[in-house]
Motif scaffolding. Structure first.
Motif, PDB file in Angstrom:
ATOM      1  N   HIS A   8      36.408  43.404  41.176  1.00 16.21           N
ATOM      2  CA  HIS A   8      35.562  42.265  40.826  1.00 16.21           C
ATOM      3  C   HIS A   8      36.028  41.034  41.585  1.00 16.21           C
ATOM      4  O   HIS A   8      37.103  41.001  42.168  1.00 16.21           O
ATOM      5  CB  HIS A   8      35.630  42.017  39.318  1.00 16.21           C
ATOM      6  N   ALA A   9      35.226  39.974  41.576  1.00 18.12           N
ATOM      7  CA  ALA A   9      35.569  38.751  42.303  1.00 18.12           C
ATOM      8  C   ALA A   9      36.873  38.191  41.794  1.00 18.12           C
ATOM      9  O   ALA A   9      37.171  38.240  40.613  1.00 18.12           O
ATOM     10  CB  ALA A   9      34.456  37.705  42.125  1.00 18.12           C
ATOM     11  N   LYS A  10      37.665  37.657  42.742  1.00 17.89           N
ATOM     12  CA  LYS A  10      38.929  37.064  42.351  1.00 17.89           C
ATOM     13  C   LYS A  10      39.206  35.848  43.212  1.00 17.89           C
ATOM     14  O   LYS A  10      38.646  35.694  44.286  1.00 17.89           O
ATOM     15  CB  LYS A  10      40.060  38.080  42.483  1.00 17.89           C
ATOM     16  N   ARG A  29      37.969  36.184  48.239  1.00 20.04           N
ATOM     17  CA  ARG A  29      37.196  36.818  47.184  1.00 20.04           C
ATOM     18  C   ARG A  29      36.723  38.180  47.675  1.00 20.04           C
ATOM     19  O   ARG A  29      36.351  38.343  48.837  1.00 20.04           O
ATOM     20  CB  ARG A  29      36.009  35.944  46.785  1.00 20.04           C
ATOM     21  N   SER A  30      36.731  39.153  46.776  1.00 18.41           N
ATOM     22  CA  SER A  30      36.168  40.468  47.073  1.00 18.41           C
ATOM     23  C   SER A  30      35.392  40.930  45.856  1.00 18.41           C
ATOM     24  O   SER A  30      35.662  40.493  44.730  1.00 18.41           O
ATOM     25  CB  SER A  30      37.265  41.467  47.424  1.00 18.41           C
ATOM     26  N   GLY A  31      34.406  41.786  46.062  1.00 18.86           N
ATOM     27  CA  GLY A  31      33.618  42.241  44.936  1.00 18.86           C
ATOM     28  C   GLY A  31      32.370  42.966  45.354  1.00 18.86           C
ATOM     29  O   GLY A  31      32.241  43.417  46.512  1.00 18.86           O
ATOM     30  N   CYS A  33      29.145  41.795  43.829  1.00 16.83           N
ATOM     31  CA  CYS A  33      28.033  40.984  43.336  1.00 16.83           C
ATOM     32  C   CYS A  33      27.495  40.072  44.436  1.00 16.83           C
ATOM     33  O   CYS A  33      28.230  39.219  44.950  1.00 16.83           O
ATOM     34  CB  CYS A  33      28.489  40.148  42.141  1.00 16.83           C
ATOM     35  N   GLU A  36      27.873  36.242  43.781  1.00 13.36           N
ATOM     36  CA  GLU A  36      29.212  35.703  43.997  1.00 13.36           C
ATOM     37  C   GLU A  36      29.515  35.553  45.484  1.00 13.36           C
ATOM     38  O   GLU A  36      30.191  34.609  45.904  1.00 13.36           O
ATOM     39  CB  GLU A  36      30.239  36.592  43.314  1.00 13.36           C
TER      40      GLU A  36
END
Length: 339
Positions: A8-10, A29-31, A33, A36
């Protein structure tokens, strides 16, 4: 596939302007969505909208570092995505693909981005990017004012408008390899432990070196113009005349007016401009006024005619003005107004 795509986003993104005490900021950020990712790639002045183009899974991993005048983005994507900017951005974009393909929508035409070739684009002319991952690229966003400042210094005249680089750059050639090395140094130097994070002067020098490398080695609108030698420092009376022009260029000004403001004779003033600015005082004033007309036409006030704008800035012969304007900016004033 790497796990970096699946989380999920971080590390929430905070885009604060750099300050002298903290010259470099960053975000990661990784994810999976797209909303995001849109937030990640947006700026306060230019929002980005990411949409998914198929039912296949998507993912992304992006790391940004931004300082005064430049932003470095290291981005990987999985799946079919379209990234579309919803408002123009006044920056230049240099994309260096690591692997995978993508297509930019640039001035209404597709520009393919593949490994071995960098792509240089003006963000204000770029509608979006289509990705069919896996895709990994390095992106450099540079304020266009840095390019126009260097062009102004190169040609010793005010430069505005688009630079119009040829969008494809071969990375296997000497200049292309040099571009890759400078970009890699910027990327590594702006990482959390990178040497540029605490070296703002070195960062500015490397950013300017990248700008000069692009302007001097790759074709663009101004490539065929002769580069002026750096002008000699102007004497005080020439500076006084130039200051007077900038303060009163919307008013009628004669050569005698300039000479009075400069506190010298008209002949001395003309000799000073020829020696130190390679032009005449009135030609220098015309250049200032042409730039003012160009700026006003770009604002796109369609209630005003080209003739009325030209007359406002002292151009009484519309036909001659249009010819001079086209020679200076590469298009007719009516074309600028419609832009």
């Amino acid at each position: 596939m790497s796990n970096r795509f699946l989380g999920h986003a971080k590390n929430s993104l905070v885009r604060n302007p750099a300050s002298p005490s903290e010259p470099v900021k960053g975000a990661a950020r990784s994810g999976v969505c797209p909303d995001e990712l849109s937030e990640m790639l947006s700026t306060p002045k230019s929002l980005m909208k990411v949409t998914v183009e198929s039912d296949a899974p998507i993912g992304y991993s992006c790391r940004l570092a931004f300082a005064e005048g430049i932003e470095v983005a290291d981005c990987s994507y999985r799946g079919a995505l379209t990234l579309r900017r919803e408002a123009p951005s006044d920056r230049m974009l240099v994309v260096l693909p690591r692997h995978g393909g993508a297509v930019f929508d640039y001035v209404g035409k597709p520009i393919e981005s593949v490994p071995g070739h960098a792509t240089i684009l003006e963000c204000e002319l770029t509608a979006g990017l289509r990705v069919s991952g896996p895709r990994h690229h390095l992106g450099l966003f540079i304020d266009k004012t840095i390019f126009t400042r260097h062009l102004t210094q190169m040609f010793d005249r005010t430069v505005t408008g688009t630079v119009d680089f040829f969008p494809q750059i071969d990375l296997s050639t000497g200049p292309g390899l040099a571009l890759m090395h400078v970009a890699e140094n910027l990327h590594s130097g702006l990482q959390e432990s990178g040497f540029l994070r605490q070296s703002p002067l070195a960062l500015a020098a490397l950013r300017d070196a990248l700008t000069c490398l692009l302007l001097e080695n790759f074709p663009h609108r101004y490539s065929d113009e002769p580069v002026h030698s750096i002008p000699l420092p102007a004497p005080r009376h020439v500076k006084r005349a130039i200051d007077f022009m900038h303060a009163h260029y919307a008013e009628p000004i004669s050569l005698d007016d300039l000479a009075v403001a400069a506190r010298v004779s008209s002949r001395t003033l003309q000799e000073g401009f020829r020696q130190f600015r390679s032009t005449t005082p009135m030609s220098y004033l015309k250049e200032i006024r042409l730039v003012a007309v160009h700026r006003e036409l770009l604002e796109g006030d369609y209630k005003r005619s080209v003739a009325s704008v030209a007359l406002k800035w002292g151009f009484t012969h519309v036909g001659r003005f249009a010819s001079e304007y086209r020679k200076r900016f590469g298009q007719l004033p009516s074309e600028t107004l419609k832009h």
